[in-house]
Design an enzyme around this catalytic site. Structure first.
Site, PDB file in Angstrom:
ATOM      1  N   HIS A   1      23.269  15.869 -13.723  1.00 38.63           N
ATOM      2  CA  HIS A   1      22.433  17.053 -13.842  1.00 38.63           C
ATOM      3  C   HIS A   1      21.466  17.026 -12.666  1.00 38.63           C
ATOM      4  O   HIS A   1      21.181  15.967 -12.093  1.00 38.63           O
ATOM      5  CB  HIS A   1      21.645  17.031 -15.154  1.00 38.63           C
ATOM      6  CG  HIS A   1      22.489  17.281 -16.367  1.00 38.63           C
ATOM      7  ND1 HIS A   1      23.267  18.410 -16.509  1.00 38.63           N
ATOM      8  CD2 HIS A   1      22.667  16.544 -17.506  1.00 38.63           C
ATOM      9  CE1 HIS A   1      23.887  18.369 -17.685  1.00 38.63           C
ATOM     10  NE2 HIS A   1      23.554  17.247 -18.301  1.00 38.63           N
TER      11      HIS A   1
ATOM     12  N   CYS B   1      23.425  20.842 -10.295  1.00 39.45           N
ATOM     13  CA  CYS B   1      22.699  22.100 -10.150  1.00 39.45           C
ATOM     14  C   CYS B   1      21.489  21.888  -9.251  1.00 39.45           C
ATOM     15  O   CYS B   1      20.963  20.790  -9.118  1.00 39.45           O
ATOM     16  CB  CYS B   1      22.237  22.597 -11.513  1.00 39.45           C
ATOM     17  SG  CYS B   1      23.532  23.407 -12.449  1.00 39.45           S
TER      18      CYS B   1
END
Length: 377
Positions: A210, A258
């Site tokens: 992440h 991301c």
């Protein structure tokens, strides 16, 4: 006249034997269902005259050419049984590729092409060390399980694919999984001190987790208590001040994460939430980067899975679409294209927006030459 008939008779016998043999081979292909024919197709073949069987077979063989070819080899040469779907070398295949070919094999650069490019572009490309003497290293860090964030299902496909790709490019690959930001930094610092870098000509760092705009999330990341490895820290660890063994050598950083927050459906998004920049990024550090970047940071290229502030998408059953396309483009084009061209091929594959769009981005490019991987050399 009698002598002429006598000579023709053996030829007719051979012709008859040849037809019988070929018919037997074709019958074998049909009986073993190599062509995956429907019952009506089989009936059409069996009902055909002997001289018409080849034509009937040819009409149906285009899509099954490779499978039939292997079965023919087994029939004629009695070689060991090989599954029609099995490749002799699943990770490597000699280049150049055929036009429009789809393959999961790494195309190898012909040695003649390697020598030609090294000679013609000697002043434009990074030098490649001899295969027998170099010790290339690569590091993969992948976080899949988190204390406060959803698991990154499907990331195991990314690990397997990238490891096989880098090993095919002659890198020894270390894999680290499920690390906090501090542990990721420690792993990177330990990797930077490896003595093998002295006899290497390049390195790859692959980071998958992440993420937010400023960096990669560790396994204990939380909105109230961020656990983030800053991208600046990675570049500082491997710059020419702190990693002399990789001075003047390509340092390739690939990031699947991301770089912002957005909501989506169908695909799993690699973003924990909308987070502000971590307070640990001090202005003093930024000033130091600004002053010394030109002098210390060189021969880097970072390839990120999306543009700043945007998300990256991952299929929980197949892996990240960025990593999947990256591997495909390396397999197809690294034999003839330098690294930036390969990355551009990846970008072009995302040029037409899909239902869930992202655009991979090349950043912090400080390479002064072209980096050819020359797989197989």
């Amino acid at each position: 006249m009698a002598e002429g008939n006598h000579r023709k008779k053996p030829l007719k016998v051979l012709e008859s034997l040849g037809k019988d043999f070929l018919t037997g081979v074709l019958d074998n292909l049909v009986e073993q269902n190599v062509l995956n024919w429907k019952e009506e197709e089989k009936k059409k073949y069996y009902d055909a005259k002997t001289e018409d069987k080849v034509r009937v077979m040819a009409d149906s063989m285009q899509e099954k050419q490779r499978m039939a070819g292997q079965m023919l080899l087994q029939t004629f040469f009695n070689i060991d049984q090989i599954s029609p779907n099995k490749k002799a070398h699943p990770n490597m295949e000699a280049g150049p590729p055929e036009s429009g070919e789809s393959t999961d094999a790494l195309k190898l650069c012909p040695h003649e092409e390697f020598l030609r490019l090294c000679k013609e572009r000697a002043e434009e490309i990074y030098p490649i060390k001899e295969r027998n003497n170099r010790t290339r290293l690569a590091l993969i860090i992948c976080n899949t399980e988190f204390d406060h964030l959803p698991p990154r299902n499907g990331a195991d496909f990314d690990i397997t694919g990238m490891k096989e790709l880098l090993e095919g490019l002659d890198y020894s690959v270390d894999v680290e999984e499920n690390l906090t930001a501090r542990d990721m930094e420690s792993a990177l610092r330990a990797f930077a001190t490896r003595p093998e870098h002295k006899s290497s000509d390049s390195t790859f760092l692959v980071l998958m987790s992440h993420g937010i705009l400023e960096g990669i999330c560790g396994t204990v990341h939380d909105e109230k208590k961020p656990d983030v490895l800053l991208y600046d820290t990675i570049f500082q660890i491997f710059n020419n001040r702190n990693c002399l063994s990789l001075k003047d050598k390509p340092k390739v950083i690939i990031v699947q994460a991301c770089r912002g927050a957005n909501r989506g459906e169908l695909w799993v998004r690699d973003s924990p939430a909308s987070l502000e920049v971590a307070s640990s990024q001090s202005s003093e550090n930024l000033e130091e980067d600004a002053v010394y970047k030109t002098h210390v940071e060189k021969d880097f290229i970072a390839f990120c899975s999306s543009t700043p502030h945007n998300v990256s998408w991952r299929d929980s059953t197949m892996g990240s679409i960025f990593i999947t396309q990256l591997i495909t483009c390396f397999q197809k084009y690294s034999w003839c294209c330098h690294l930036e061209e390969v990355f551009r091929k990846v970008q072009q594959s995302f040029e037409t927006p899909r239902a869930k769009a992202q655009m991979p981005t090349i950043e912090r490019l400080s390479m002064t030459r072209y980096f050819y991987l020359f797989p197989g050399n």
